[in-house]
Design a protein around this motif. Structure first.
Motif, PDB file in Angstrom:
ATOM      1  N   ILE A  75       0.871  -1.175   0.000  1.00 59.98           N
ATOM      2  CA  ILE A  75       0.000   0.000   0.000  1.00 59.98           C
ATOM      3  C   ILE A  75       0.909   1.226   0.000  1.00 59.98           C
ATOM      4  O   ILE A  75       1.883   1.296   0.741  1.00 59.98           O
ATOM      5  CB  ILE A  75      -0.919   0.009   1.239  1.00 59.98           C
ATOM      6  CG1 ILE A  75      -1.865  -1.190   1.209  1.00 59.98           C
ATOM      7  CG2 ILE A  75      -1.689   1.317   1.339  1.00 59.98           C
ATOM      8  CD1 ILE A  75      -2.671  -1.375   2.478  1.00 59.98           C
ATOM      9  N   THR A  76       0.554   2.189  -0.850  1.00 61.08           N
ATOM     10  CA  THR A  76       1.338   3.414  -0.933  1.00 61.08           C
ATOM     11  C   THR A  76       0.432   4.596  -0.612  1.00 61.08           C
ATOM     12  O   THR A  76      -0.590   4.755  -1.283  1.00 61.08           O
ATOM     13  CB  THR A  76       1.925   3.581  -2.354  1.00 61.08           C
ATOM     14  OG1 THR A  76       2.632   2.399  -2.688  1.00 61.08           O
ATOM     15  CG2 THR A  76       2.838   4.775  -2.427  1.00 61.08           C
ATOM     16  N   PRO A  77       0.754   5.382   0.390  1.00 56.04           N
ATOM     17  CA  PRO A  77       1.837   5.214   1.342  1.00 56.04           C
ATOM     18  C   PRO A  77       1.534   4.069   2.308  1.00 56.04           C
ATOM     19  O   PRO A  77       0.364   3.719   2.500  1.00 56.04           O
ATOM     20  CB  PRO A  77       1.881   6.560   2.077  1.00 56.04           C
ATOM     21  CG  PRO A  77       0.494   7.109   1.955  1.00 56.04           C
ATOM     22  CD  PRO A  77      -0.039   6.600   0.652  1.00 56.04           C
ATOM     23  N   HIS A 164      -9.942   4.458   2.798  1.00 56.64           N
ATOM     24  CA  HIS A 164      -8.595   4.479   2.220  1.00 56.64           C
ATOM     25  C   HIS A 164      -8.552   5.354   0.976  1.00 56.64           C
ATOM     26  O   HIS A 164      -7.594   6.102   0.761  1.00 56.64           O
ATOM     27  CB  HIS A 164      -8.132   3.064   1.853  1.00 56.64           C
ATOM     28  CG  HIS A 164      -7.574   2.307   3.004  1.00 56.64           C
ATOM     29  ND1 HIS A 164      -6.280   2.446   3.427  1.00 56.64           N
ATOM     30  CD2 HIS A 164      -8.141   1.393   3.825  1.00 56.64           C
ATOM     31  CE1 HIS A 164      -6.061   1.656   4.454  1.00 56.64           C
ATOM     32  NE2 HIS A 164      -7.183   1.006   4.722  1.00 56.64           N
ATOM     33  N   ARG A 168      -7.852   8.725   3.410  1.00 52.20           N
ATOM     34  CA  ARG A 168      -6.407   8.500   3.513  1.00 52.20           C
ATOM     35  C   ARG A 168      -5.711   8.744   2.175  1.00 52.20           C
ATOM     36  O   ARG A 168      -4.539   9.046   2.132  1.00 52.20           O
ATOM     37  CB  ARG A 168      -6.142   7.069   4.003  1.00 52.20           C
ATOM     38  CG  ARG A 168      -4.709   6.858   4.404  1.00 52.20           C
ATOM     39  CD  ARG A 168      -4.526   5.573   5.192  1.00 52.20           C
ATOM     40  NE  ARG A 168      -3.179   5.535   5.719  1.00 52.20           N
ATOM     41  CZ  ARG A 168      -2.116   5.097   5.037  1.00 52.20           C
ATOM     42  NH1 ARG A 168      -2.254   4.649   3.808  1.00 52.20           N
ATOM     43  NH2 ARG A 168      -0.935   5.103   5.575  1.00 52.20           N
ATOM     44  N   ASP A 170      -4.797   6.678  -0.197  1.00 46.34           N
ATOM     45  CA  ASP A 170      -3.749   5.748  -0.596  1.00 46.34           C
ATOM     46  C   ASP A 170      -4.261   4.896  -1.751  1.00 46.34           C
ATOM     47  O   ASP A 170      -5.347   5.142  -2.277  1.00 46.34           O
ATOM     48  CB  ASP A 170      -3.252   4.914   0.597  1.00 46.34           C
ATOM     49  CG  ASP A 170      -4.333   4.028   1.211  1.00 46.34           C
ATOM     50  OD1 ASP A 170      -5.284   3.643   0.499  1.00 46.34           O
ATOM     51  OD2 ASP A 170      -4.221   3.694   2.404  1.00 46.34           O
ATOM     52  N   ASP A 171      -3.490   3.906  -2.152  1.00 47.86           N
ATOM     53  CA  ASP A 171      -3.863   3.113  -3.331  1.00 47.86           C
ATOM     54  C   ASP A 171      -4.504   1.768  -2.991  1.00 47.86           C
ATOM     55  O   ASP A 171      -4.588   0.890  -3.842  1.00 47.86           O
ATOM     56  CB  ASP A 171      -2.643   2.902  -4.240  1.00 47.86           C
ATOM     57  CG  ASP A 171      -1.534   2.130  -3.559  1.00 47.86           C
ATOM     58  OD1 ASP A 171      -1.652   1.798  -2.357  1.00 47.86           O
ATOM     59  OD2 ASP A 171      -0.527   1.854  -4.223  1.00 47.86           O
ATOM     60  N   THR A 172      -5.009   1.624  -1.763  1.00 39.50           N
ATOM     61  CA  THR A 172      -5.618   0.357  -1.346  1.00 39.50           C
ATOM     62  C   THR A 172      -6.721  -0.082  -2.305  1.00 39.50           C
ATOM     63  O   THR A 172      -6.719  -1.212  -2.795  1.00 39.50           O
ATOM     64  CB  THR A 172      -6.170   0.474   0.092  1.00 39.50           C
ATOM     65  OG1 THR A 172      -5.094   0.741   0.967  1.00 39.50           O
ATOM     66  CG2 THR A 172      -6.877  -0.797   0.524  1.00 39.50           C
TER      67      THR A 172
END
Length: 184
Positions: A75-77, A164, A168, A170-172
């Motif tokens: 996961i990024t970040p 997510h 957040r 992120d790329d989840t």
């Protein structure tokens, strides 16, 4: 998005196929009441619920096998440590549910003495369990209670994916959604 940060295409397809089948299995069982008891419509809804449930079991086992042989894309970040454990536990609960619920349904039917015919055939699945109405009733209660509890677990999974993505950032979610374009 580079391929190294995505789930493998087979896992992504299985994820969404199983998600659709879980929706179908819930709709079949929740909507059976639109047909009177003993009617062919109600029986069709129950049979559909049963066989879609068994399809989920087969696909979930296939997915677990595929997942065991593949690294989880990062996961990024990266997640903070305090979020990683709940995420793992939620996914473990989902996998346990996808396996346990169909097995409970199958055990319920067999212990209730029901003949389970392969769809579109007269071939019955042999039962390894003796007929035991008390056990069947207990298993049916567990199946229903766990099924209702998992409305919440599935909802938590969906809300976490949206959190997510939108909070957040992120790329989840994108790791499971993105489908590469076919080359021209």
């Amino acid at each position: 998005m580079p391929d190294h940060v995505l789930y493998r295409p087979g896992l992504r397809r299985l994820h969404w196929l199983v998600a659709l089948l879980v929706l179908a299995v819930y709709l079949l069982i929740e909507q059976r009441g639109i047909f009177p008891r003993g009617s062919s419509g109600r029986a069709a809804m129950m049979q559909g619920h049963f066989w879609v449930g068994l399809a989920i079991l087969v696909l979930a086992l296939w997915r677990i096998a595929l997942r065991a042989g593949a690294a989880v894309p990062p996961i990024t970040p990266p997640l903070p440590a305090w979020q990683a454990l709940p995420a793992k536990l939620l996914h473990l609960a989902l996998y346990l549910f996808l396996v346990a619920m169909p097995l409970l349904g199958l055990a319920t039917a067999w212990s209730d003495g029901k003949t389970l015919l392969l769809p579109f055939t007269a071939i019955a699945l042999p039962s390894p369990l003796p007929v035991n109405p008390t056990l069947a009733h207990t298993l049916e209660e567990w199946h229903g209670t766990i099924g209702e509890a998992f409305y919440w677990v599935i909802g938590a999974h969906v809300l976490a994916a949206l959190w997510h993505h939108f909070v957040r950032r992120d790329d989840t979610l994108r790791r499971m959604l993105w489908m590469p374009r076919k080359p021209r």
